[in-house]
Scaffold this motif. Structure first.
Motif, PDB file in Angstrom:
ATOM      1  N   PRO A 208      40.349  49.659  59.396  1.00  0.00           N
ATOM      2  CA  PRO A 208      39.755  48.351  59.068  1.00  0.00           C
ATOM      3  C   PRO A 208      38.241  48.399  58.972  1.00  0.00           C
ATOM      4  N   LEU A 209      37.611  49.245  59.806  1.00  0.00           N
ATOM      5  CA  LEU A 209      36.164  49.448  59.751  1.00  0.00           C
ATOM      6  C   LEU A 209      35.871  50.944  59.730  1.00  0.00           C
ATOM      7  N   ALA A 210      34.930  51.319  58.881  1.00  0.00           N
ATOM      8  CA  ALA A 210      34.488  52.704  58.816  1.00  0.00           C
ATOM      9  C   ALA A 210      32.981  52.739  59.042  1.00  0.00           C
ATOM     10  N   LYS A 211      32.433  53.931  59.117  1.00  0.00           N
ATOM     11  CA  LYS A 211      30.989  54.059  59.291  1.00  0.00           C
ATOM     12  C   LYS A 211      30.258  53.374  58.139  1.00  0.00           C
ATOM     13  N   GLU A 212      29.248  52.597  58.454  1.00  0.00           N
ATOM     14  CA  GLU A 212      28.497  51.877  57.426  1.00  0.00           C
ATOM     15  C   GLU A 212      27.782  52.863  56.496  1.00  0.00           C
ATOM     16  N   PRO A 256      35.616  43.494  58.258  1.00  0.00           N
ATOM     17  CA  PRO A 256      34.308  43.676  57.612  1.00  0.00           C
ATOM     18  C   PRO A 256      33.597  42.357  57.303  1.00  0.00           C
ATOM     19  N   PHE A 257      34.374  41.307  57.145  1.00  0.00           N
ATOM     20  CA  PHE A 257      33.801  40.023  56.762  1.00  0.00           C
ATOM     21  C   PHE A 257      33.249  39.250  57.960  1.00  0.00           C
ATOM     22  N   ILE A 258      33.949  39.326  59.088  1.00  0.00           N
ATOM     23  CA  ILE A 258      33.497  38.540  60.242  1.00  0.00           C
ATOM     24  C   ILE A 258      32.676  39.348  61.241  1.00  0.00           C
ATOM     25  N   LEU A 259      32.753  40.688  61.176  1.00  0.00           N
ATOM     26  CA  LEU A 259      31.974  41.515  62.099  1.00  0.00           C
ATOM     27  C   LEU A 259      30.700  42.070  61.458  1.00  0.00           C
ATOM     28  N   ARG A 260      30.720  42.201  60.140  1.00  0.00           N
ATOM     29  CA  ARG A 260      29.528  42.700  59.443  1.00  0.00           C
ATOM     30  C   ARG A 260      28.968  41.689  58.444  1.00  0.00           C
ATOM     31  N   GLY A 261      29.663  40.604  58.239  1.00  0.00           N
ATOM     32  CA  GLY A 261      29.149  39.550  57.369  1.00  0.00           C
ATOM     33  C   GLY A 261      29.052  39.945  55.911  1.00  0.00           C
ATOM     34  N   ILE A 262      29.947  40.839  55.444  1.00  0.00           N
ATOM     35  CA  ILE A 262      29.869  41.236  54.044  1.00  0.00           C
ATOM     36  C   ILE A 262      30.447  40.133  53.154  1.00  0.00           C
ATOM     37  N   THR A 263      30.087  40.178  51.888  1.00  0.00           N
ATOM     38  CA  THR A 263      30.549  39.188  50.915  1.00  0.00           C
ATOM     39  C   THR A 263      31.326  39.881  49.809  1.00  0.00           C
ATOM     40  N   LEU A 264      32.476  39.314  49.461  1.00  0.00           N
ATOM     41  CA  LEU A 264      33.293  39.823  48.356  1.00  0.00           C
ATOM     42  C   LEU A 264      33.191  38.854  47.186  1.00  0.00           C
ATOM     43  N   TYR A 265      32.618  39.321  46.091  1.00  0.00           N
ATOM     44  CA  TYR A 265      32.505  38.508  44.876  1.00  0.00           C
ATOM     45  C   TYR A 265      33.637  38.882  43.915  1.00  0.00           C
ATOM     46  N   GLY A 266      34.443  37.911  43.556  1.00  0.00           N
ATOM     47  CA  GLY A 266      35.467  38.119  42.541  1.00  0.00           C
ATOM     48  C   GLY A 266      34.863  37.890  41.165  1.00  0.00           C
ATOM     49  N   ILE A 267      35.026  38.860  40.265  1.00  0.00           N
ATOM     50  CA  ILE A 267      34.422  38.780  38.939  1.00  0.00           C
ATOM     51  C   ILE A 267      35.502  38.503  37.903  1.00  0.00           C
ATOM     52  N   ASN A 268      35.458  37.307  37.331  1.00  0.00           N
ATOM     53  CA  ASN A 268      36.379  36.914  36.270  1.00  0.00           C
ATOM     54  C   ASN A 268      35.585  36.832  34.977  1.00  0.00           C
ATOM     55  N   SER A 269      35.824  37.757  34.067  1.00  0.00           N
ATOM     56  CA  SER A 269      35.055  37.784  32.819  1.00  0.00           C
ATOM     57  C   SER A 269      35.664  36.914  31.733  1.00  0.00           C
ATOM     58  N   VAL A 270      36.839  36.336  32.002  1.00  0.00           N
ATOM     59  CA  VAL A 270      37.605  35.687  30.936  1.00  0.00           C
ATOM     60  C   VAL A 270      37.082  34.301  30.583  1.00  0.00           C
ATOM     61  N   THR A 271      36.775  33.472  31.588  1.00  0.00           N
ATOM     62  CA  THR A 271      36.430  32.074  31.325  1.00  0.00           C
ATOM     63  C   THR A 271      35.028  31.720  31.817  1.00  0.00           C
ATOM     64  N   VAL A 272      34.105  32.632  31.642  1.00  0.00           N
ATOM     65  CA  VAL A 272      32.716  32.398  32.043  1.00  0.00           C
ATOM     66  C   VAL A 272      32.072  31.397  31.079  1.00  0.00           C
ATOM     67  N   ASP A 273      31.235  30.503  31.608  1.00  0.00           N
ATOM     68  CA  ASP A 273      30.603  29.511  30.743  1.00  0.00           C
ATOM     69  C   ASP A 273      29.630  30.178  29.776  1.00  0.00           C
ATOM     70  N   LYS A 274      29.345  29.480  28.674  1.00  0.00           N
ATOM     71  CA  LYS A 274      28.580  30.044  27.563  1.00  0.00           C
ATOM     72  C   LYS A 274      27.191  30.497  27.988  1.00  0.00           C
ATOM     73  N   ALA A 275      26.505  29.704  28.802  1.00  0.00           N
ATOM     74  CA  ALA A 275      25.137  30.051  29.209  1.00  0.00           C
ATOM     75  C   ALA A 275      25.110  31.363  29.983  1.00  0.00           C
ATOM     76  N   LYS A 276      26.079  31.566  30.859  1.00  0.00           N
ATOM     77  CA  LYS A 276      26.126  32.796  31.644  1.00  0.00           C
ATOM     78  C   LYS A 276      26.480  33.985  30.761  1.00  0.00           C
ATOM     79  N   ARG A 277      27.371  33.771  29.793  1.00  0.00           N
ATOM     80  CA  ARG A 277      27.709  34.842  28.848  1.00  0.00           C
ATOM     81  C   ARG A 277      26.458  35.293  28.090  1.00  0.00           C
ATOM     82  N   ILE A 278      25.738  34.318  27.568  1.00  0.00           N
ATOM     83  CA  ILE A 278      24.542  34.644  26.802  1.00  0.00           C
ATOM     84  C   ILE A 278      23.522  35.373  27.675  1.00  0.00           C
ATOM     85  N   SER A 279      23.362  34.931  28.929  1.00  0.00           N
ATOM     86  CA  SER A 279      22.441  35.593  29.847  1.00  0.00           C
ATOM     87  C   SER A 279      22.853  37.035  30.101  1.00  0.00           C
TER      88      SER A 279
END
Length: 327
Positions: A208-212, A256-279
């Protein structure tokens, strides 16, 4: 008449063939596009081979992205002659996609061709490069700086992984590339990886946890690989997850989430809004070194996409496959 890859499922079974179609066969939409280039992505490979439940209606033209020229439009946003690109929005899954010489789509799914890029260059980047850029943007939003330490890229010899390696290196990060193909080490170093590690070190059940070690991770693999990557992320680090090449499961704990405070970002490329696509595409046009992109991308014909789909799913394809639909 125009050529397209057409997937059918009926009493004859599941099959993908090169077919001749008429414009009247195309689905409804505001914009008719002459497709110049598409690509063969992992999702397209699943659709063509039938190895995954990607296609939601039959018959189906696969191809989750394309670049082309507007032939006809009922939308005020686009005029004949405009050059456009499309990524996602369910094309190639529930709506006819880009592995064809013509496509008719909703205007809201399109964006103008990025400034400074040709249609071929845009599709050399394609959905894989665009998805990698969305991963990078998530880590930038997190506040990640090169001084934070090493960034792990999994599935690094694939399309998304290749671009993630190149983009993060270009931004000054120290990139460690994970791959199951040791013969691709020279290629990964060319993209900017400082080190290449064997996929097996991440792909089997771990703790569940490995060396950082990792300041951040870009993962296109999922399953045990993603779990082990999370287990070794440094405190307050981040992971951008965008794929499931190893599997959809995520066999880990909340440690890893509650002991090290890491963040998991889910990346969905399918329905991204137009402004973000252009950026995302604006940044890609500035960051991509086409001497390197040309090493990532290889051009094939429309007919070649069918047999090569199986090789793509089997992990035998390095980088990207651009499909010139007109040859």
């Amino acid at each position: 008449m125009f050529k397209a890859i057409l997937i059918n499922k009926d009493e004859k079974g599941y099959r993908a063939d090169l077919a001749e179609l008429d414009e009247t066969d195309l689905p409804a939409g505001e914009v008719l596009v002459k497709v110049l280039y598409s690509t063969l992505n992992y999702k397209d490979g699943l659709a063509i081979t039938g190895k995954g439940p990607v296609v939601r209606a039959f018959p189906m033209v696969p191809g989750i992205d394309f670049a082309g020229e507007v032939l006809d439009s009922s939308s005020p946003d686009y005029q004949p002659g405009d050059q456009v690109i499309l990524n996602g929005w369910g094309v190639g899954e529930g709506y006819w996609g880009g592995l064809a010489q013509k496509a008719r789509v909703k205007a809201e799914w399109l964006i103008p061709l990025p400034k400074g890029l040709t249609p071929k260059q845009t599709l050399a980047i394609g959905t894989a490069g665009y998805t990698a850029m969305l991963c990078v943007m998530a880590l930038q939003q997190h506040g990640l700086q090169p001084s934070a330490g090493e960034v792990l890229v999994t599935g690094a010899a694939g399309g998304v992984g290749s671009f993630a390696t190149m983009l993060m290196s270009k931004l000054g990060f120290t990139v460690v590339a994970s791959s199951g193909r040791p013969e691709e080490s020279a290629y990964l170093h060319q993209l900017g990886a400082s080190e290449v590690i064997e996929r097996a070190s991440l792909s089997t059940p771990g703790k569940p946890l490995a060396k950082e070690r990792w300041a951040a991770v870009i993962d296109s693999v999922g399953s045990h690989t993603l779990a082990n990557a999370c287990a070794a992320v440094k405190s307050n680090g981040a992971v951008a997850a965008c794929g499931l090449a190893q599997g959809m499961d995520f066999p880990t704990t909340v440690a890893p989430f509650i002991l090290r405070g890491i963040t998991l970002y889910g990346i969905n490329s399918v329905t991204v809004d137009k402004a973000k696509r252009i950026s995302a595409w604006e940044q890609l046009s500035q960051l991509c070194d086409f001497t390197i992109v040309n090493a990532i991308a290889h051009e094939i014909s429309l007919a070649e996409a069918i047999p090569l789909a199986a090789d793509l799913i089997a992990g035998k394809i390095r980088g990207r496959l651009i499909v010139d639909v007109n040859r």
